[in-house]
Design a protein around this motif. Sequence first.
Motif, PDB file in Angstrom:
ATOM      1  N   ALA A  77       0.820  -1.210   0.000  1.00 36.05           N
ATOM      2  CA  ALA A  77       0.000   0.000   0.000  1.00 36.05           C
ATOM      3  C   ALA A  77       0.856   1.263   0.000  1.00 36.05           C
ATOM      4  CB  ALA A  77      -0.930   0.005   1.208  1.00 36.05           C
ATOM      5  N   VAL A  78       2.072   1.171   0.510  1.00 36.58           N
ATOM      6  CA  VAL A  78       2.951   2.338   0.561  1.00 36.58           C
ATOM      7  C   VAL A  78       3.275   2.815  -0.853  1.00 36.58           C
ATOM      8  CG1 VAL A  78       5.211   3.184   1.295  1.00 36.58           C
ATOM      9  CG2 VAL A  78       3.914   1.621   2.763  1.00 36.58           C
ATOM     10  N   ALA A  79       3.453   1.865  -1.779  1.00 37.53           N
ATOM     11  CA  ALA A  79       3.799   2.227  -3.153  1.00 37.53           C
ATOM     12  C   ALA A  79       2.692   3.025  -3.828  1.00 37.53           C
ATOM     13  CB  ALA A  79       4.113   0.964  -3.961  1.00 37.53           C
ATOM     14  N   PHE A  80       1.450   2.833  -3.385  1.00 38.46           N
ATOM     15  CA  PHE A  80       0.313   3.538  -3.978  1.00 38.46           C
ATOM     16  C   PHE A  80      -0.206   4.648  -3.063  1.00 38.46           C
ATOM     17  CE2 PHE A  80       0.332  -0.741  -5.720  1.00 38.46           C
ATOM     18  CZ  PHE A  80       0.278  -0.485  -7.090  1.00 38.46           C
ATOM     19  N   ASP A  81       0.570   4.984  -2.044  1.00 36.36           N
ATOM     20  CA  ASP A  81       0.187   6.049  -1.105  1.00 36.36           C
ATOM     21  C   ASP A  81      -1.161   5.744  -0.451  1.00 36.36           C
ATOM     22  OD1 ASP A  81       0.557   8.307   0.317  1.00 36.36           O
ATOM     23  OD2 ASP A  81      -0.011   9.690  -1.264  1.00 36.36           O
ATOM     24  N   LEU A  82      -1.349   4.473  -0.042  1.00 38.98           N
ATOM     25  CA  LEU A  82      -2.599   4.044   0.579  1.00 38.98           C
ATOM     26  C   LEU A  82      -2.417   3.706   2.055  1.00 38.98           C
ATOM     27  CD1 LEU A  82      -4.081   1.724  -2.186  1.00 38.98           C
ATOM     28  CD2 LEU A  82      -4.992   3.922  -1.456  1.00 38.98           C
ATOM     29  N   ARG A  83      -1.406   4.265   2.684  1.00 36.04           N
ATOM     30  CA  ARG A  83      -1.167   3.950   4.086  1.00 36.04           C
ATOM     31  C   ARG A  83      -2.357   4.383   4.933  1.00 36.04           C
ATOM     32  NH1 ARG A  83       5.075   5.928   4.053  1.00 36.04           N
ATOM     33  NH2 ARG A  83       4.255   7.219   2.371  1.00 36.04           N
ATOM     34  N   LEU A  84      -2.886   3.439   5.703  1.00 37.50           N
ATOM     35  CA  LEU A  84      -4.133   3.672   6.416  1.00 37.50           C
ATOM     36  C   LEU A  84      -3.998   4.717   7.512  1.00 37.50           C
ATOM     37  CD1 LEU A  84      -5.447   0.027   6.748  1.00 37.50           C
ATOM     38  CD2 LEU A  84      -5.826   1.673   4.922  1.00 37.50           C
ATOM     39  N   ASP A  85      -2.781   4.903   8.033  1.00 36.48           N
ATOM     40  CA  ASP A  85      -2.588   5.861   9.110  1.00 36.48           C
ATOM     41  C   ASP A  85      -2.027   7.187   8.604  1.00 36.48           C
ATOM     42  OD1 ASP A  85      -0.197   4.821   8.358  1.00 36.48           O
ATOM     43  OD2 ASP A  85       0.464   4.237  10.357  1.00 36.48           O
ATOM     44  N   SER A  86      -2.097   7.419   7.296  1.00 33.24           N
ATOM     45  CA  SER A  86      -1.642   8.675   6.715  1.00 33.24           C
ATOM     46  C   SER A  86      -2.819   9.412   6.094  1.00 33.24           C
ATOM     47  CB  SER A  86      -0.572   8.420   5.640  1.00 33.24           C
ATOM     48  OG  SER A  86       0.574   7.825   6.212  1.00 33.24           O
ATOM     49  N   PRO A  87      -2.819  10.738   6.157  1.00 28.51           N
ATOM     50  CA  PRO A  87      -3.944  11.501   5.590  1.00 28.51           C
ATOM     51  C   PRO A  87      -3.960  11.442   4.070  1.00 28.51           C
ATOM     52  CG  PRO A  87      -2.199  12.968   6.293  1.00 28.51           C
ATOM     53  CD  PRO A  87      -1.801  11.599   6.760  1.00 28.51           C
ATOM     54  N   GLY A  90       7.468   9.902   6.871  1.00 29.09           N
ATOM     55  CA  GLY A  90       8.500   9.212   7.618  1.00 29.09           C
ATOM     56  C   GLY A  90       8.500   7.741   7.255  1.00 29.09           C
ATOM     57  N   SER A  91       9.032   6.917   8.128  1.00 27.70           N
ATOM     58  CA  SER A  91       9.098   5.486   7.832  1.00 27.70           C
ATOM     59  C   SER A  91       7.738   4.816   7.923  1.00 27.70           C
ATOM     60  CB  SER A  91      10.066   4.808   8.812  1.00 27.70           C
ATOM     61  OG  SER A  91       9.631   5.004  10.156  1.00 27.70           O
ATOM     62  N   GLN A  92       6.818   5.390   8.703  1.00 23.10           N
ATOM     63  CA  GLN A  92       5.518   4.749   8.908  1.00 23.10           C
ATOM     64  C   GLN A  92       4.348   5.614   8.446  1.00 23.10           C
ATOM     65  OE1 GLN A  92       5.146   1.627   9.936  1.00 23.10           O
ATOM     66  NE2 GLN A  92       7.358   1.363  10.177  1.00 23.10           N
ATOM     67  N   THR A  93       4.394   6.900   8.725  1.00 21.95           N
ATOM     68  CA  THR A  93       3.251   7.764   8.451  1.00 21.95           C
ATOM     69  C   THR A  93       3.651   8.991   7.649  1.00 21.95           C
ATOM     70  OG1 THR A  93       3.520   9.009  10.497  1.00 21.95           O
ATOM     71  CG2 THR A  93       2.144   7.032  10.599  1.00 21.95           C
ATOM     72  N   CYS A  94       2.638   9.669   7.139  1.00 19.65           N
ATOM     73  CA  CYS A  94       2.842  10.905   6.397  1.00 19.65           C
ATOM     74  C   CYS A  94       2.007  12.008   7.028  1.00 19.65           C
ATOM     75  CB  CYS A  94       2.427  10.747   4.935  1.00 19.65           C
ATOM     76  SG  CYS A  94       3.389   9.529   3.997  1.00 19.65           S
TER      77      CYS A  94
END
Length: 259
Positions: free
Chosen positions: A138-148, A170-174
């Motif tokens: 999900a990071v590759a598609f900017d779909l991190r659940l804890d990022s806005p 950062g390493s986990q969130t945006c």
Amino acid sequence: MIETPPPVAYLGLPLWLGPPVLLIIMLTRVRVVRIVFGVGLSAALTLLFAVTFELLQGQGLPNSNEGLVLWGPTTLAVCAIALLADRWLSQRRGAGPRLESGQNRRGSVAGPGAAKLLTTAFVAWSALCGCCTFSPAAVAFDLRLDSPTPGLVLPLAKDLTLVSADRDCGSQTCSDTYLIGSPDQARVQELTDRLWTHLVATKGWERLRDDAGCQRPGWFLRNEFCLFVDVERTEPVAVLSVRVTGALTVASLPRVTGY
């Protein structure tokens, strides 16, 4: 999630609706069942499409990531109910034995083997999409659940203008930072009130302080995002700095001053 302009986003609607509607057609034989459940499924998935691409947001709606995850289960649930309704209506009409071959003159469907194959493929595909949302992919598609996502703030109301937008990961969130002004060069307090009116009325934010608030969590992804407003520049034009971040609460940060 990567922001997609609404006209471009709607180009993906046929691909979003195509496989589920085809699944309804393959699994059912009675025309009225196809029409009723096909229309119902299309309406439900169109709502999820609008939510996923952040074309529609508000209280009581799932968030964008939930819209993506719910695409597969919603389709399978509606198809299962449609299949049961189709079997029941076929038996009630006394047409069950004649329709087993899938060669109904009024509207034939593919044999059970093809329907099972399509169902299996759809289950695999929807499971893959859902798992990717919760995986490192999900990071590759900017779909991190804890990022806005941009849809938490954008698009802005007509009485606001976007000066710039920046994303810091950062390493986990945006976290996202937006510089927001107004077309009529409104003063700071007026500009702030306009911003919160936009966020509360159209984006589902709750204003907890003059300079901060939080966004509602989703149906089952209970992530919370908070937003902080500071004055970036007051001369010659008032510009607000709006920072959106996750995994924080308003109470955990010092009050922003400058109003």
